[in-house]
Design a protein around this motif. Structure first.
Motif, PDB file in Angstrom:
ATOM      1  N   VAL A 146      23.607 -14.643  29.434  1.00 65.75           N
ATOM      2  CA  VAL A 146      24.815 -14.563  28.605  1.00 65.75           C
ATOM      3  C   VAL A 146      25.669 -13.337  28.881  1.00 65.75           C
ATOM      4  O   VAL A 146      26.832 -13.305  28.483  1.00 65.75           O
ATOM      5  CB  VAL A 146      24.477 -14.628  27.104  1.00 65.75           C
ATOM      6  CG1 VAL A 146      23.850 -15.965  26.758  1.00 65.75           C
ATOM      7  CG2 VAL A 146      23.562 -13.482  26.691  1.00 65.75           C
ATOM      8  N   SER A 147      25.112 -12.325  29.556  1.00 67.19           N
ATOM      9  CA  SER A 147      25.949 -11.176  29.893  1.00 67.19           C
ATOM     10  C   SER A 147      25.331 -10.399  31.034  1.00 67.19           C
ATOM     11  O   SER A 147      24.136 -10.449  31.280  1.00 67.19           O
ATOM     12  CB  SER A 147      26.143 -10.254  28.682  1.00 67.19           C
ATOM     13  OG  SER A 147      24.958  -9.565  28.367  1.00 67.19           O
ATOM     14  N   GLU A 160      28.140 -15.610  21.782  1.00 66.87           N
ATOM     15  CA  GLU A 160      27.641 -15.959  23.110  1.00 66.87           C
ATOM     16  C   GLU A 160      26.137 -16.185  23.099  1.00 66.87           C
ATOM     17  O   GLU A 160      25.614 -17.052  23.807  1.00 66.87           O
ATOM     18  CB  GLU A 160      28.003 -14.856  24.103  1.00 66.87           C
ATOM     19  CG  GLU A 160      29.500 -14.646  24.280  1.00 66.87           C
ATOM     20  CD  GLU A 160      29.791 -13.446  25.156  1.00 66.87           C
ATOM     21  OE1 GLU A 160      28.858 -12.642  25.393  1.00 66.87           O
ATOM     22  OE2 GLU A 160      30.935 -13.310  25.615  1.00 66.87           O
TER      23      GLU A 160
END
Length: 228
Positions: A146-147, A160
């Motif tokens: 997600v990141s 997210e």
């Protein structure tokens, strides 16, 4: 034109495949095992020398398992075919180590979750945040990155983290992120993010079971630390 030197060009007693069949796979060196897979050398280098050099120039077996297609192609004597063979070897190894063989994977402890992501995350050069989504029986139904980049509360947005978990009807999630330094000791920001996501999960009905910090071959579970 000089022909490519193949394993069959070597004396029978030095051929890795024949040595494997006669003495067993345990008797072979790392270079010999790689030679069995790659099969032939280049026009200027036999397969054993090439295999030894591939291992050396990639920093050993651990380096090979963290190399990219471009890394392999850049090596002298390794073209696209051998690079593809090496990438297939890398991916098979990762799947064996993370149990990604299509079978159900149930998480019963922090170690189970760490085993699932360790090989993929232990040597990453940047921080990555991965979400493991589970059903009511704690079986993994989906994983997602997600990141990427240094984690802080302004970058890691709950939307997210929980978006796909909600869409896939996840009962709970485990979040994992790596420390490129190899040291899995949680920072204050790691703890703050965990507490924030835990509270969001309660509101959304998706329980945050744990937050794992992944180091180089070791991990820290914030659940075991009493933070989650």
């Amino acid at each position: 034109m000089e022909e490519t030197l193949k394993i069959m060009d070597l004396p029978e007693g030095e051929r890795p495949r024949e040595r494997l069949l006669r003495y067993g796979v345990e008797a072979l060196s790392n270079a010999e095992l790689l030679a069995v897979i790659l099969r032939s050398g280049s026009k200027k280098e036999n397969i054993l020398n090439l295999s030894s050099r591939i291992i050396k120039e990639n920093g050993g077996l651990s380096g090979i398992l963290n190399s990219t297609l471009e890394d392999f192609i850049s090596l002298h004597g390794v073209g696209k075919v051998k690079a593809a063979q090496l990438m297939a070897l890398v991916e098979i190894s990762k799947r064996f180590k993370s149990y990604k063989d299509g079978d159900e994977y149930k998480i019963s402890s922090p170690k189970d979750a760490a085993d699932l992501v360790m090989e993929e995350m232990r040597s990453l050069k940047q921080e990555h945040l991965k979400v493991i989504m589970l059903n009511t029986k704690n079986v993994v139904i989906f994983t997602k990155d997600v990141s990427v980049g240094s984690l802080n509360s302004s970058i890691v947005h709950p939307r997210e983290v929980f978006c796909d978990a909600i869409r896939k009807n996840s009962a709970s999630i485990i979040i994992c992120h790596n420390h490129p330094s190899g040291d899995p000791v949680p920072s204050n920001e790691d703890i703050n993010i965990t507490c924030r996501l835990k509270e969001c999960g309660k509101l959304l009905g998706v329980d945050l079971l744990d937050h794992l910090i992944i180091g180089n071959g070791k991990y820290t579970s914030l659940k075991e630390k009493g933070i989650v």
